[in-house]
Write an enzyme that holds these catalytic residues in place. Structure first.
Site, short mmCIF file in Angstrom:
data_model
loop_
_atom_site.label_atom_id
_atom_site.label_comp_id
_atom_site.label_asym_id
_atom_site.label_seq_id
_atom_site.Cartn_x
_atom_site.Cartn_y
_atom_site.Cartn_z
N GLU A 89 28.42 14.76 -2.42
CA GLU A 89 27.69 16.00 -2.70
C GLU A 89 26.27 15.59 -3.06
O GLU A 89 26.03 14.99 -4.10
CB GLU A 89 28.38 16.76 -3.83
CG GLU A 89 29.73 17.29 -3.35
CD GLU A 89 30.60 17.91 -4.42
OE1 GLU A 89 30.19 17.94 -5.58
OE2 GLU A 89 31.70 18.36 -4.08
N CYS A 130 21.65 21.45 -8.08
CA CYS A 130 21.53 21.11 -6.66
C CYS A 130 21.50 22.35 -5.78
O CYS A 130 20.93 22.33 -4.70
CB CYS A 130 22.69 20.21 -6.26
SG CYS A 130 24.28 20.96 -6.67
N GLU A 153 12.95 17.73 -2.18
CA GLU A 153 13.67 18.21 -3.36
C GLU A 153 12.93 17.76 -4.61
O GLU A 153 12.68 16.56 -4.80
CB GLU A 153 15.10 17.66 -3.39
CG GLU A 153 15.90 18.21 -4.54
CD GLU A 153 17.28 17.57 -4.70
OE1 GLU A 153 17.37 16.33 -4.69
OE2 GLU A 153 18.27 18.30 -4.85
P1 NAD Z 1 21.10 9.71 -8.53
O1 NAD Z 1 21.47 9.55 -7.11
O2 NAD Z 1 19.84 9.11 -9.01
O3 NAD Z 1 22.23 9.13 -9.49
C1 NAD Z 1 23.56 9.59 -9.41
C2 NAD Z 1 24.48 8.50 -9.90
O4 NAD Z 1 24.45 7.42 -8.97
C3 NAD Z 1 24.14 7.92 -11.26
O5 NAD Z 1 25.33 7.70 -11.97
C4 NAD Z 1 23.44 6.61 -10.89
O6 NAD Z 1 23.54 5.63 -11.91
C5 NAD Z 1 24.24 6.20 -9.68
N1 NAD Z 1 23.53 5.28 -8.77
C6 NAD Z 1 22.22 5.21 -8.52
N2 NAD Z 1 21.97 4.23 -7.59
C7 NAD Z 1 23.17 3.70 -7.26
C8 NAD Z 1 23.58 2.66 -6.37
N3 NAD Z 1 22.69 1.98 -5.64
N4 NAD Z 1 24.89 2.37 -6.28
C9 NAD Z 1 25.81 3.05 -7.01
N5 NAD Z 1 25.47 4.03 -7.87
C10 NAD Z 1 24.17 4.37 -7.99
O7 NAD Z 1 21.12 11.29 -8.81
P2 NAD Z 1 20.74 12.04 -10.17
O8 NAD Z 1 19.27 11.93 -10.36
O9 NAD Z 1 21.66 11.60 -11.24
O10 NAD Z 1 21.13 13.54 -9.81
C11 NAD Z 1 20.25 14.43 -9.18
C12 NAD Z 1 20.58 14.54 -7.70
O11 NAD Z 1 21.94 14.92 -7.55
C13 NAD Z 1 19.79 15.58 -6.98
O12 NAD Z 1 19.41 15.08 -5.73
C14 NAD Z 1 20.78 16.73 -6.80
O13 NAD Z 1 20.53 17.59 -5.71
C15 NAD Z 1 22.06 15.98 -6.61
N6 NAD Z 1 23.20 16.81 -6.94
C16 NAD Z 1 23.97 17.30 -5.93
C17 NAD Z 1 25.04 18.13 -6.20
C18 NAD Z 1 25.90 18.70 -5.11
O14 NAD Z 1 26.94 19.25 -5.41
N7 NAD Z 1 25.50 18.61 -3.86
C19 NAD Z 1 25.33 18.45 -7.53
C20 NAD Z 1 24.51 17.93 -8.55
C21 NAD Z 1 23.45 17.10 -8.24
#
Ligand code: NAD
Length: 484
Positions: free
Chosen positions: A252, A286, A388
């Site tokens: 997601e 999101c 975004e």
């Molecule tokens: P992010 O991708 O920065 O981080 C998400 C998670 O991934 C964190 O736990 C982070 O530590 C981990 N992570 C980061 N790099 C990684 C890697 N290389 N390998 C493994 N894990 C890694 O996202 P965020 O800033 O926490 O959240 C915001 C984003 O999430 C926005 O883009 C938003 O649109 C999206 N989002 C989507 C939905 C949906 O349902 N589509 C819901 C909520 C948020």
């Protein structure tokens, strides 16, 4: 000083390496988070694998369902602990956390337990070439150890949205919460222990992405499937890690969602709806609307009404009555959003309202605040219209025809959600059919029935979770053919 520990094999585990967890409201230190290294991630995956072979793996569905109901009840019993933890980590208004984050976070366990209890599998009787009979049926089996990587915007809700169905289907999980919001995932470890979920079924490893717990978990060869919510760019990295061993992913990801308001819409409801979709959770949803398209006859009136609504939003800390807008999650994210505010100005936007940092006093002056912001006048190529931002802001542009609205909504790499406001049924259904998204709201936004599919198309995700659709990812269907 509060310590946020890892939860591995039913035990809380400290590590020698900690990082700070700070409150976005005033930058105060909430506590220290113990970062999991390769050793702790290995231990968590081992514990999850062992639990599959123990009581949990042999447990009847009825007992599993009972235990998951107990998890939900225990979250509700400790509602105030979860609420306080979520508010401290995110700074979101109490009205939001107490109505959405915590109750929905608990409900996810009951909803998926009940689905798994009631969902049928297929069965066919057939005639065999020798004139006999065979019975062919399906068995749903767990996928195994599931890696769950979560974002910070709705920490408990989005985590249990994955952990609920994963456990209901008989899997075990290793959860990597966001480094920004470690609290509720840790608290859930206490809940699991209290209600008697066997050790190793639910594990938590804290840390960051690259070179830390996130990467160690997603690259771990003994993790059978990975479910991830977060940025599209992170999804690409995780997908590459999952390719090793051809492990399934459920993603997601990000969005750049369009809100479309037709001239025949119920004006006040449309303004109220777009106010929520643009500014709720300080724009850190999101499904939020950062591109708004309004049909020309009502364009000026709509812009003025949304401006009035944005300016009426009370900005402040979680507990203050009447607060509608909290801070952003971190200083880093505040800098990112303010960077887009500067870009909008540089690209020639007309600033309708906001565009900066609100004046806050006392300790709150240290918080990660930004003003709700509205722009008009930018071309569709501008960065704030294409990328975004994940902040409380939107660009509003006029349109004339239904065809034009569809083309504008679809002119993006993303395909998560849209919200359409019209009283014309044919227009509404046409938009639902032709806008390429996973979720289309008509005269509403963020209204969810947990039995239905949730997910994004295009760069916004892979797969659907929710209702029986979650079973597609969290179980393997095995066909059994019995020659009678
Ligand atoms: P992010 O991708 O920065 O981080 C998400 C998670 O991934 C964190 O736990 C982070 O530590 C981990 N992570 C980061 N790099 C990684 C890697 N290389 N390998 C493994 N894990 C890694 O996202 P965020 O800033 O926490 O959240 C915001 C984003 O999430 C926005 O883009 C938003 O649109 C999206 N989002 C989507 C939905 C949906 O349902 N589509 C819901 C909520 C948020």
């Amino acid at each position: 000083m509060k310590q946020f520990l890892n939860f591995i094999g039913g035990e809380f585990v400290a590590t020698g390496k900690t990082f700070e967890n700070r409150a976005p409201v005033d930058n105060r230190l909430i506590g220290l988070v113990h970062e999991a290294g390769q050793t702790e991630v290995n231990a968590a995956v081992r514990a999850a694998r062992a639990a599959l072979k123990g009581d949990w793996g042999r447990m009847s569905v009825a007992r599993r369902v009972e235990l998951l109901h107990a998890v939900a009840d225990e979250i509700n019993r400790r509602f105030n602990d979860f609420l306080a933890a979520e508010m401290a980590d995110t700074g979101k208004p109490k009205s939001l956390a107490s109505h959405i984050d915590i109750p929905r976070g608990a409900a996810n366990f009951k909803v998926f337990a009940d689905i798994v209890k009631n969902v049928p599998t297929e069965s066919f009787e057939m005639t065999t070439p020798d004139g006999g009979t065979a019975l062919s049926y399906a068995l749903r089996t767990p996928v195994g150890v599931v890696g769950v990587v979560c974002p910070w915007n709705l920490p408990l809700l989005l985590m249990t949205w994955k952990v609920g169905p994963a456990l209901a289907c008989g899997n075990t999980v290793v959860v990597k919460p966001s480094e920004e919001t470690p609290a509720t995932a840790t608290l859930l470890g206490e809940v699991m222990k209290a209600v008697g979920i066997p050790d190793g079924v639910y594990n938590v490893v804290h840390g960051f992405g690259p070179g830390s717990a996130g990467a160690f978990l997603t690259q771990h060869p003994d993790v059978d499937a990975i479910t991830f919510t977060g940025e599209t760019r992170t999804g690409e990295v995780i997908m590459a890690a999952a390719a090793k061993g051809v492990r399934p992913v459920s993603f997601e990801l990000g969005g750049k969602n369009a809100g479309i308001v037709f001239a025949d819409a119920d004006f006040d409801k449309a303004v109220a709806g777009i106010t929520r979709s643009a500014f709720e959770n300080c724009g850190q949803v999101c499904l939020g609307t950062e591109r708004v398209y309004v049909q020309r006859p009502i364009f000026d009136r709509f812009v003025a009404a949304l401006k009035a609504r944005a300016e009426a939003l009370k900005i402040g800390p979680s507990e203050e009555p009447g607060v509608g807008l909290g801070p952003l999650i971190s200083r880093e994210h505040q800098q990112k959003v303010l960077g887009y505010y500067a870009k909008a100005a540089a690209e020639g936007a007309t600033l309708v309202t906001g565009g900066g940092v609100p004046a806050m006093t006392g300790a709150l002056a240290e918080g990660c605040w930004v003003q709700p912001t509205i722009w008009t006048g930018l071309p569709e190529t501008a960065s704030v219209v294409r990328e975004e931002i994940f902040g409380p802001c939107c660009h509003i542009a006029p349109f004339d025809t239904v065809d034009e609205a569809i083309a504008l909504a679809n002119d993006t790499d993303y395909g998560l959600a849209t919200t359409v406001w019209t009283q014309d049924l044919s227009t509404a259904h046409r938009m639902a059919r032709e806008v390429h998204v996973g979720l289309c709201w008509i005269n509403s936004w963020f209204l969810r029935d947990l039995r239905t599919a949730f997910g994004g198309s295009k760069a916004s995700g892979i797969g659907r979770e929710g209702g029986v659709h979650s079973l597609e990812f969290y179980t393997e269907l095995r066909n059994v053919m019995v020659k009678l």
